[in-house]
Design a protein around this motif. Structure first.
Motif, mmCIF file in Angstrom:
data_model
loop_
_atom_site.group_PDB
_atom_site.id
_atom_site.type_symbol
_atom_site.label_atom_id
_atom_site.label_comp_id
_atom_site.label_asym_id
_atom_site.label_seq_id
_atom_site.Cartn_x
_atom_site.Cartn_y
_atom_site.Cartn_z
ATOM 1 N N LEU A 184 61.661 -15.357 38.896
ATOM 2 C CA LEU A 184 60.432 -14.698 38.458
ATOM 3 C C LEU A 184 59.310 -15.708 38.237
ATOM 4 C CD1 LEU A 184 58.742 -12.331 37.584
ATOM 5 C CD2 LEU A 184 59.844 -12.403 35.340
ATOM 6 N N TRP A 185 59.611 -16.836 37.552
ATOM 7 C CA TRP A 185 58.590 -17.874 37.360
ATOM 8 C C TRP A 185 58.119 -18.417 38.708
ATOM 9 C CZ3 TRP A 185 55.981 -17.544 33.359
ATOM 10 C CH2 TRP A 185 56.503 -17.481 32.065
ATOM 11 N N HIS A 186 59.059 -18.628 39.632
ATOM 12 C CA HIS A 186 58.708 -19.113 40.964
ATOM 13 C C HIS A 186 57.747 -18.136 41.637
ATOM 14 C CE1 HIS A 186 60.263 -20.305 45.262
ATOM 15 N NE2 HIS A 186 59.017 -20.694 45.057
ATOM 16 N N PHE A 187 58.047 -16.839 41.520
ATOM 17 C CA PHE A 187 57.181 -15.829 42.130
ATOM 18 C C PHE A 187 55.793 -15.834 41.495
ATOM 19 C CE2 PHE A 187 55.242 -11.650 41.930
ATOM 20 C CZ PHE A 187 55.121 -11.360 43.278
ATOM 21 N N ILE A 188 55.728 -15.903 40.157
ATOM 22 C CA ILE A 188 54.444 -15.888 39.463
ATOM 23 C C ILE A 188 53.586 -17.072 39.900
ATOM 24 C CG2 ILE A 188 53.332 -16.153 37.215
ATOM 25 C CD1 ILE A 188 55.706 -14.608 36.000
ATOM 26 N N THR A 190 53.839 -18.774 42.682
ATOM 27 C CA THR A 190 53.456 -18.624 44.088
ATOM 28 C C THR A 190 52.318 -17.622 44.234
ATOM 29 O OG1 THR A 190 55.711 -19.134 44.820
ATOM 30 C CG2 THR A 190 54.287 -17.984 46.382
ATOM 31 N N LEU A 191 52.401 -16.507 43.521
ATOM 32 C CA LEU A 191 51.336 -15.503 43.573
ATOM 33 C C LEU A 191 50.013 -16.102 43.108
ATOM 34 C CD1 LEU A 191 50.486 -12.541 44.012
ATOM 35 C CD2 LEU A 191 51.137 -12.103 41.630
ATOM 36 N N SER A 192 50.068 -16.901 42.038
ATOM 37 C CA SER A 192 48.857 -17.554 41.540
ATOM 38 C C SER A 192 48.321 -18.551 42.562
ATOM 39 C CB SER A 192 49.150 -18.269 40.219
ATOM 40 O OG SER A 192 48.018 -18.963 39.760
ATOM 41 N N GLU A 193 49.220 -19.270 43.202
ATOM 42 C CA GLU A 193 48.808 -20.246 44.215
ATOM 43 C C GLU A 193 48.083 -19.543 45.365
ATOM 44 O OE1 GLU A 193 50.879 -23.665 47.087
ATOM 45 O OE2 GLU A 193 52.122 -22.286 45.919
ATOM 46 N N ILE A 207 52.660 -21.772 51.383
ATOM 47 C CA ILE A 207 52.923 -22.019 49.968
ATOM 48 C C ILE A 207 53.681 -23.329 49.794
ATOM 49 C CG2 ILE A 207 52.885 -19.569 49.397
ATOM 50 C CD1 ILE A 207 55.928 -19.586 49.391
ATOM 51 N N SER A 208 53.563 -23.907 48.605
ATOM 52 C CA SER A 208 54.150 -25.232 48.366
ATOM 53 C C SER A 208 55.643 -25.170 48.097
ATOM 54 C CB SER A 208 53.435 -25.899 47.183
ATOM 55 O OG SER A 208 53.529 -25.095 46.019
ATOM 56 N N ARG A 209 56.154 -24.057 47.563
ATOM 57 C CA ARG A 209 57.583 -23.932 47.239
ATOM 58 C C ARG A 209 58.120 -22.657 47.882
ATOM 59 N NH1 ARG A 209 58.132 -23.225 41.398
ATOM 60 N NH2 ARG A 209 60.354 -23.477 41.808
ATOM 61 N N VAL A 210 58.798 -22.805 48.995
ATOM 62 C CA VAL A 210 59.304 -21.662 49.753
ATOM 63 C C VAL A 210 60.635 -21.199 49.168
ATOM 64 C CG1 VAL A 210 60.068 -20.873 52.035
ATOM 65 C CG2 VAL A 210 58.178 -22.515 51.834
#
Length: 464
Positions: A184-188, A190-193, A207-210
């Motif tokens: 969930l944190w990863h998704f948040i 990524t969405l912000s990025e 994106i920087s973290r796939v």
């Protein structure tokens, strides 16, 4: 048209967001592993970010851009665009549950606004009162009785943007049978990025973290794990605790965490074992809640730490692995032992419990589940242990930078959880509003126990 809500949150608009295109066969079916399936009767995850409202904030324009970013983010996090599906094997009396990424309406998006008299930054941030009940209205799917199995016909991901009097709250709701808080944190992030890059529908963002996905299960185990049930009534329960819990936020500054660490190191006789700062704080919470409960000295007291198992595998899995990867580290002793020994002793018990959750333990748990699959039930600690249930500490306070600007709104003021997955003795850790190593704990206890904890001068001396 604005719809009135009895909880004093007005829904301005809502819709479902789909990724730009259907997924190919390699992405359509997402297999659920043991750590996923065990969650089917538990609740969705709620995490929300609180921001100051910028001057001239236009909620409609903000929502439009965020929805565009969400449609791109779902291309990378494809299981969240789908819904759960079940294939039944009646002659074997079992069923196979998985995610169909191409089925379902997509992720749900809600734009809302609170009544000017009911919710402001000060209501949410107050450290001198319990968590405001209206906080649950800042998240989708926060109503009673909703469990992860309902992802068959409810969105696996929801985003709710709520405009407060002087702030903006972005609440995320994710099906816990599909992914854990790390994902969930990863998704948040990524969405912000993607939002900050102002990506357009014609140009999917790099994106920087796939996200990484399982390609196989350990040692040739079939990903088609069959549960020994056919009808959901056999394994889905909608447990109501029937106990009025108090939920309160306790803040611990970086300086407090450092002083706890210093105290623990001084009290530990085994210099060869390093103890994490978070386990020092967890030991304080374990000792303090057990004291507040006033349990008999000959009774067992248990503290579970929810451990992210990705780095515990050999070789370690990267944090970008999508799904549920968690283990429960158990510290246990007699209540009298916990009272009579030092904070350092309690921290050592928890540290050793965490270290025991290694690659061998993770693989053994995986194999054991495949042989005898089951679904955990909500409220198990209260129904099994009553008022002397275990203390369960979860959360990832060190994996989120509070000072990093997000969604064009500046730094995050605070992180808040919804009302789901709460039980007597449940503790959720979030990054503190001061950033760095500061931590905020949301502690859920019965009313009598919470009063005793608030009157405990030793514990409160550490609270900011």
């Amino acid at each position: 048209m604005m719809q009135n809500n009895p909880c004093q949150v007005n829904i301005i608009s809502e819709c479902f967001i789909k990724p730009k295109h259907r997924f190919d066969d390699s992405k359509q079916i997402h297999y659920l592993a043991p750590d996923d399936l065990i969650m089917l009767s538990l609740h969705y995850i709620h995490k929300g970010l609180l921001f100051n409202k910028p001057p001239g904030f236009d909620s409609v324009a903000f929502a439009h851009k965020l929805k565009r970013s969400l449609s791109i983010a779902l291309l990378h996090f494809h299981p969240l665009a789908g819904c759960l599906a079940t294939k039944k094997y009646a002659d074997e009396h079992c069923s196979w549950i998985y995610v169909d990424s191409n089925k379902g309406p997509g992720a749900r998006f809600i734009l809302a606004q609170t009544d000017s008299l009911t919710m402001s930054l000060s209501n949410i941030l107050s450290s001198f009162s319990d968590v405001v009940p209206l906080t649950r209205t800042l998240f989708d799917l926060g109503e009673r009785g909703i469990v992860n199995y309902d992802g068959h016909y409810r969105a696996l991901l929801s985003v709710q943007v709520t405009q407060l009097v002087d702030g903006v709250f972005v609440g995320f709701t994710m099906n816990h049978s599909v992914a854990d808080a790390t994902t969930l944190w990863h998704f948040i992030e990524t969405l912000s990025e993607i939002y900050d890059l102002d990506a357009t529908n014609s140009c999917p963002a790099m994106i920087s973290r796939v996200p990484m996905y399982r390609t196989s299960f350990p040692e040739g185990i079939s990903p088609n794990i069959k549960l020994p049930y056919v009808h959901p009534d056999e394994f889905i329960s909608r447990f109501d605790l029937g106990v009025q819990l108090r939920k309160r936020i306790f803040q611990f500054s970086a300086e407090t965490i450092a002083s706890l660490e210093t105290k623990v190191i001084a009290e530990c006789s085994n210099d060869s074992i390093s103890i994490s700062p978070f386990n020092c704080l967890a030991a304080l919470v374990w000792k303090s809640i057990t004291k507040a409960r006033n349990e008999p000295y000959d009774m067992l007291t248990t503290c579970y730490l929810v451990v992210n198992s990705r780095p515990h595998y050999n070789p370690p899995l990267c944090q970008e692995y999508f799904g549920n990867y968690s283990m429960m580290a158990r510290g246990q002793c007699k209540t009298g032992q916990l009272h009579e020994n030092s904070l350092g002793w309690a921290a050592m018990v928890l540290e050793q419990a965490v270290k025991a959750q290694d690659d061998q333990a993770a693989r053994a748990a995986f194999k054991s589940y495949v042989k005898s699959p089951f679904v955990a039930q909500p409220g198990w600690s209260s129904s099994t242990f009553g008022s002397n249930g275990p203390i369960i500490i979860g959360g990832l306070p060190s994996r989120f930078d509070m000072n990093e600007p997000r969604f064009g709104l500046g730094r995050t003021i605070a992180v808040r959880d919804g009302q789901t997955n709460k039980d007597d003795g449940k503790v959720m850790a979030n990054p503190g509003r001061d950033g760095g190593r500061s931590v905020e704990l949301e502690i859920c206890l019965t009313a009598d126990t919470m009063i005793s904890l608030l009157l405990d001068q030793d514990f409160m001396s550490y609270v900011s």
